[in-house]
Structures are given as structure tokens and as C-alpha cells.
Design an enzyme around this catalytic site. Structure first.
Site, short mmCIF file in Angstrom:
data_model
loop_
_atom_site.label_atom_id
_atom_site.label_comp_id
_atom_site.label_asym_id
_atom_site.label_seq_id
_atom_site.Cartn_x
_atom_site.Cartn_y
_atom_site.Cartn_z
N TRP A 168 -7.90 -12.69 -29.35
CA TRP A 168 -7.25 -11.84 -28.32
C TRP A 168 -5.79 -11.51 -28.53
O TRP A 168 -5.29 -10.62 -27.83
CB TRP A 168 -7.56 -12.59 -26.90
CG TRP A 168 -7.15 -13.81 -26.60
CD1 TRP A 168 -7.93 -15.09 -26.56
CD2 TRP A 168 -5.88 -14.33 -26.55
NE1 TRP A 168 -7.23 -16.07 -26.45
CE2 TRP A 168 -5.85 -15.73 -26.31
CE3 TRP A 168 -4.53 -13.83 -26.28
CZ2 TRP A 168 -4.62 -16.48 -26.25
CZ3 TRP A 168 -3.51 -14.57 -26.08
CH2 TRP A 168 -3.54 -15.90 -25.96
N ASN A 169 -5.22 -12.54 -29.24
CA ASN A 169 -3.59 -12.28 -29.30
C ASN A 169 -3.13 -11.29 -30.15
O ASN A 169 -2.02 -10.77 -29.83
CB ASN A 169 -2.91 -13.68 -29.77
CG ASN A 169 -3.36 -14.33 -31.00
OD1 ASN A 169 -4.23 -13.63 -31.63
ND2 ASN A 169 -2.69 -14.93 -31.76
N PRO A 189 -15.22 -9.11 -31.81
CA PRO A 189 -13.82 -9.06 -31.12
C PRO A 189 -13.80 -10.28 -30.01
O PRO A 189 -14.78 -10.45 -29.51
CB PRO A 189 -13.54 -7.88 -30.70
CG PRO A 189 -14.75 -7.11 -30.36
CD PRO A 189 -15.64 -7.73 -31.17
N GLY A 246 -8.69 -18.21 -34.90
CA GLY A 246 -8.81 -19.00 -33.54
C GLY A 246 -8.36 -20.39 -33.71
O GLY A 246 -7.90 -20.66 -34.54
N SER A 247 -9.06 -21.06 -32.81
CA SER A 247 -8.65 -22.58 -32.86
C SER A 247 -9.30 -23.45 -34.07
O SER A 247 -10.48 -23.08 -34.47
CB SER A 247 -8.96 -23.16 -31.41
OG SER A 247 -10.49 -23.39 -31.39
N GLU A 251 -8.57 -19.02 -40.27
CA GLU A 251 -6.99 -18.93 -39.98
C GLU A 251 -6.91 -19.74 -38.55
O GLU A 251 -7.35 -18.96 -37.56
CB GLU A 251 -6.55 -17.49 -39.95
CG GLU A 251 -5.06 -17.41 -40.06
CD GLU A 251 -4.32 -17.15 -38.82
OE1 GLU A 251 -3.79 -18.33 -38.24
OE2 GLU A 251 -4.25 -16.15 -38.40
N LEU A 252 -6.30 -20.93 -38.67
CA LEU A 252 -6.71 -21.74 -37.22
C LEU A 252 -5.31 -22.10 -36.58
O LEU A 252 -4.31 -21.45 -36.99
CB LEU A 252 -7.51 -23.03 -37.61
CG LEU A 252 -8.83 -22.84 -38.48
CD1 LEU A 252 -9.47 -23.96 -39.12
CD2 LEU A 252 -9.63 -21.82 -37.75
N CYS A 286 -0.23 -18.02 -33.31
CA CYS A 286 -0.36 -19.28 -34.36
C CYS A 286 0.88 -19.68 -35.07
O CYS A 286 0.90 -20.91 -35.61
CB CYS A 286 -1.71 -18.96 -35.24
SG CYS A 286 -3.13 -18.56 -34.48
N GLU A 298 -0.62 -27.11 -29.62
CA GLU A 298 0.16 -25.88 -29.47
C GLU A 298 0.17 -25.40 -28.00
O GLU A 298 -0.89 -25.13 -27.43
CB GLU A 298 -1.13 -25.10 -30.45
CG GLU A 298 -0.33 -23.84 -30.92
CD GLU A 298 -1.33 -23.08 -31.70
OE1 GLU A 298 -1.01 -22.33 -32.86
OE2 GLU A 298 -2.74 -23.40 -31.84
N GLU A 322 -4.81 -14.32 -46.13
CA GLU A 322 -5.05 -12.84 -45.81
C GLU A 322 -3.86 -12.21 -46.35
O GLU A 322 -2.71 -12.75 -46.40
CB GLU A 322 -5.36 -12.77 -44.09
CG GLU A 322 -6.55 -13.51 -43.69
CD GLU A 322 -6.96 -13.29 -42.46
OE1 GLU A 322 -6.22 -13.49 -41.43
OE2 GLU A 322 -8.17 -13.04 -42.17
C1 SIN Z 1 -1.85 -15.21 -35.15
O1 SIN Z 1 -1.15 -15.73 -34.53
O2 SIN Z 1 -2.88 -15.69 -35.50
C2 SIN Z 1 -1.24 -14.20 -36.22
C3 SIN Z 1 0.12 -13.82 -36.20
C4 SIN Z 1 0.60 -13.02 -37.35
O3 SIN Z 1 -0.22 -12.23 -38.03
O4 SIN Z 1 1.79 -12.97 -37.61
#
Ligand code: SIN
Length: 489
Positions: free
Chosen positions: A163-164, A188, A240-241, A262-263, A296, A391, A468
Site C-alpha cells: 500500500w505504500n 494490489p 512487503g514484510s 523486496e522485503l 522500506c 522497522e 528491480e
Molecule cells: C518501498 O518502500 O518498498 C519502495 C521504496 C522506493 O521505491 O523508493
């Protein structure tokens, strides 16, 4: 806080059709008001979405499987043209996409506009990369034989996004997949489905054929289980987490899917005595307070050397006190509401725990409605505080004081995570020494920003697998086939 019965932003959109409450399966839009979506700024209902079932998930997988041969058979240039058309539509509708994003996610409109540009940049980058999916020829050890290493699309991919960044985390995964010739089933976050669905509307308008992109809304456990169990799905990409990433890896193990994860992170932000103070403070503001601290890669632990400590804290606290907190659609707002109550509870728990362990607030107190988190600078942070090992995902800047480079490295690397790490120094010897010793997939020297379509993004240790963006990003959606040609004389 003023409570409204329902927020309806359609009248404010230039193109109200972009706000759809229906899931997309095989080119058909399925609308059912099963689950409500709330706007974080007011806590009120923004709309509804279908709670897609395992059967619907299977239908989406079958649609992606059926669409795969024709999509893969297009030339790379044809796929690139379709991606460029999608990219252009994102730019043409950037204001509407930003308003939808701010309403469902909460971030300030200026940041939402930035995210739309960031999200679109992945589509453009991978449209360009589509033309450069080259294999290579390997000199054969045997006479009369040639060996080609050819690149092929992985196949049907499952994409589970957070969601971020409701727009950019989708395009960062979907664009390289489409460029490679894969087809997609996207799930999503149930907090922010509308940005994803708007991308689906634009993909359709761009001419991307039915079944190539399918978007399922609903409960993650139901859809996630059906996606991970399916042998047709050959790849899963998740942001996500770490906890959920590990669970998905376990669920994918029986069908041995390719995975990108991507955690979570726990980014150190290290400021040495010889740093440019103003630049370090600006960098900390960018890294820590982007998206209200809900990324993240946000600085989670700010490590400051003793000689510059007091000056850094004073300058940072002054800037944090000047941050304006309010609804994302408000004028000049810097930090919007947090995504939900659980997020605020965690932030408050971290602050209270730090204060109970001897930390001090360097920022002024403020009165805020309960959907907002108070942006704070805390001094005297230590490793026994919860915010040192978890976090926070919020606007809390804890300062850890240190004396030597060795001590800073030990603290910086002293976590199971390894996504982003930032440091500020003007000593070039230290820049290489320290940068190379940091255990992180993303290292930023003298800058607080590291997110660009051109740069590889991803973590080490418990922060994930794969990369990515960049040239690396498309490899995640490709397999290499060794093609041996014998009998050539
Ligand atoms: C994320 O918080 O998972 C991605 C942050 C970013 O792409 O800068």
C-alpha cells in the site's frame, strides 16, 4: 476530526472512469461491493471492491495462460510500443492518478504526483529495455556445433504489491514482465486497490490485449494461496514484510517458482564528523520523512558521530518542527495521515518504549488528530530499544551517538536486514572503505535518495531476493535457454 459518511472524489476527476471499483479478469470488469476501502485522512469509506475468490483467481491465471502465447509472440518492438502508449496515458492522466492515490493512501498530493512520475518511469525504462533483450553465442567446445544462449519469457507471473507505493510498486514489476513477454495476475494491497485498477483501465486503453493484465482485489490470504499453489504461475514477485515474504516462499516451494522478494529494511543513516552538515540534514529529511516514513528504504536508525552530534540534532529538529502535518489534499502538507490504526499504534509503541529506555524528544510536542503520527527526533537511542531492531515505518528519527568508524559499522550491520544504508563523509578513503563494508543492497553516499528506474533496487540478508529496475530488473522475468545446434559440418 470531521467524519464524513463517504468520500466521493469522482466529481474532482477529469476522467471519472479511472476510479473503478471492479476487478479485471480476462478483459472483463467484475464489480461487487464486498469489501470497503477507507480513506486514511477521514477514516470514511472511499468505495468498495470485490472480495475475489480462489475460483476467480484461477480464472485470472487461466486468462493469463491463454493470453501468453500471442503476447510472447509479439516482437519486442511491438510490446515496447504498447508499453510506451501505456506510459503516455499515465502522464496524460497524472493529476487524476495522483488524486486517487492520495485519497486511498494518504500521502501529500505533491508526493503522489512524484510517485506517478516515478511509476511511469519504470514503464518507459522497460519499454526501452524490451528492445535490448539479447542472448549470446557461446564458442562450442565441439567442432560442427554452435551454442546459443537465448532469452525467453518466464511465463505467467503473480504480482503482490504493498500500500505504500500503490502505483510505482506495480509498474516496477509489471513493466519488465510485460517487456519480457510475460502475462500478469496482480494482487494490489486491499488498502489501496484503486491506483492499481486505474492502471488496468489505462492498460486497456493503451491496447494491451485482454488477459495480459488481470487485477484481483480482496483478501491476500485467499488470492495469495491460489496464486502460490498454481503450477501455471511460474514466477512470483512480492513487496512487503519479511514475515509474509518467507511465508510466500514456503508456499511457492512445492511448485518451485522463480521469486523476487523486496522485503523489510532497517536502514542505517550514518553521519561522520567530517560530513557536510547541511547536506546530511537535508538527506536525512528526504530519507526519513518521504511518505511519512512509510518506505522500506527510510532511515530507521540515524547514527551520528560525537563531534557533529549536537549541531546535527539541532538542525534536524528545527526542520522536523517545521513539517506540516495534515490531509494529503491540504495546501502545503508535508506529511499525511498514516495508513491505518495499527501503523499508528506501532509508531507510538516505539516512541514510548524509547522514552522509557532513556531517549529524549528533541522536537516540540504537537496536538494531532488520531490518524496522524507526530514527526519526532529522539536523542539517546540505544540498541536495546524496539526501534533499533524493528522497522518503525513512521516519522520517527532516533539518533544513535557513536565515536569510531568501527563502532558505526558494527551498529549499521548489526541487524538481519540489508536493504538500504546511507552515509555522509567527505573522506574519500572512508567513502570506499565504509561503503564496501556495509551489508546492504543499496548504499547511498552523501545523498538521501536512491530510487530511480535506472538503478538496481533490492536487498541482501532478510531484505529479500532479486533486483528491480535497471538492466537487472528484466532478467527476473527471463529464463535462459541453451540451444545446441549440432551437425553443422
Ligand atoms: C518501498 O518502500 O518498498 C519502495 C521504496 C522506493 O521505491 O523508493
Amino acid at each position: 476530526m470531521t467524519v464524513h459518511a463517504k468520500i466521493d472524489i469522482r466529481a474532482q476527476l477529469r476522467d471519472p472512469a479511472l476510479l473503478t471499483e471492479a476487478a479485471l479478469i480476462d478483459g472483463q470488469w467484475h464489480s461487487r461491493p464486498d469489501m470497503a476501502v477507507h480513506a486514511p485522512a477521514t477514516g470514511t469509506v472511499m468505495g468498495h471492491m470485490p472480495d475475489c475468490t480462489a475460483t476467480e483467481t484461477q480464472a485470472a491465471i487461466t486468462a493469463a495462460q491463454t493470453a501468453l502465447p500471442a503476447w510472447k509472440a509479439k516482437t519486442n518492438a511491438e510490446r515496447a510500443d504498447l508499453l510506451m502508449a501505456w506510459y503516455q496515458l499515465m502522464l496524460d492522466h497524472a493529476d487524476d492518478l495522483a488524486l486517487i492515490l492520495t485519497t486511498e493512501q494518504g500521502k501529500p498530493l505533491s508526493e503522489a504526483r512524484g510517485e506517478i512520475q516515478y511509476g511511469a518511469s519504470f514503464v518507459r525504462w522497460f519499454a526501452e529495455e524490451a528492445r535490448r533483450i539479447n542472448g549470446h553465442i557461446i564458442p562450442s567446445p565441439v567442432a560442427g556445433k554452435k551454442i546459443f544462449a537465448m532469452k525467453e519469457a518466464v511465463g505467467v507471473c503473480a504480482i503482490i504489491t504493498p500500500w505504500n507505493f500503490p502505483n510505482a510498486m506495480i509498474t516496477r514489476k509489471v513493466a519488465p514482465g510485460l517487456a519480457a513477454g510475460c502475462t500478469m495476475v496482480i494482487k494490489p494491497s486491499d488498502f489501496t486497490p484503486y491506483s492499481a485498477l486505474a492502471l488496468g483501465v489505462l492498460a486497456e486503453r493503451a491496447g494491451i490485449p485482454k488477459g495480459v493484465i488481470n487485477i484481483l482485489t480482496g483478501r491476500p490470504e485467499v488470492i495469495g494461496e491460489a496464486l502460490t499453489q498454481s503450477p501455471v504461475v511460474r514466477k512470483l514477485s512480492f513487496t512487503g514484510s519479511t514475515r509474509v515474504g518467507a511465508l510466500l516462499a514456503e508456499q511457492c516451494a512445492p511448485t518451485l517458482k522463480k521469486m523476487s522478494l523486496e522485503l523489510g529494511g532497517n536502514a542505517p543513516f550514518v553521519v561522520f564528523d567530517d560530513a557536510d552538515l547541511a547536506a546530511a540534514v537535508d538527506g536525512a529529511m528526504v530519507s526519513k520523512f518521504r511518505n511519512g516514513g512509510q518506505t522500506c528504504v527510510c532511515a530507521n536508525r540515524i547514527l551520528v558521530q560525537s563531534g557533529i552530534h549536537d549541531a546535527f540534532v539541532a538542525a534536524l529538529a528545527e526542520k522536523v518542527d517545521a513539517l506540516r502535518v495534515g490531509p494529503g489534499t491540504g495546501e502545503n502538507v508535508d506529511i499525511g495521515p498514516m495508513i491505518n490504526e495499527a501503523a499508528i499504534e506501532k509508531i507510538n509503541r516505539h516512541v514510548e518504549d524509547a522514552l522509557a529506555h532513556g531517549a529524549r524528544k528533541a522536537t516540540k510536542p504537537r496536538e494531532l488528530d488520531r490518524q496522524y503520527a507526530d514527526p519526532v527526533v529522539l536523542t539517546g537511542a540505544t540498541k536495546d530499544m524496539q526501534l533499533a531492531s524493528e522497522e518503525t515505518f513512521g516519522p520517527v528519527a532516533p539518533i544513535f551517538q557513536f565515536d569510531t568508524e568501527e563502532e558505526a559499522l558494527e551498529i549499521a550491520n548489526g541487524t538481519p536486514f540489508g536493504l538500504a544504508a546511507y552515509f555522509y563523509t567527505t573522506d574519500m578513503g572512508r567513502a570506499f572503505r565504509f561503503g564496501e563494508a556495509l551489508e546492504a543492497g543499496l548504499v547511498a553516499l552523501n545523498t538521501g535518495a536512491l530510487s530511480h528506474a535506472e538503478a538496481p533496487f533490492g536487498g541482501v540478508k532478510s531484505s529479500g531476493l532479486g533486483r528491480e529496475g535497471a538492466q537487472e530488473g528484466i532478467e527476473e522475468y527471463l529464463e535462459t535457454k541453451a540451444f545446441h545446434f549440432g551437425g553443422l559440418g
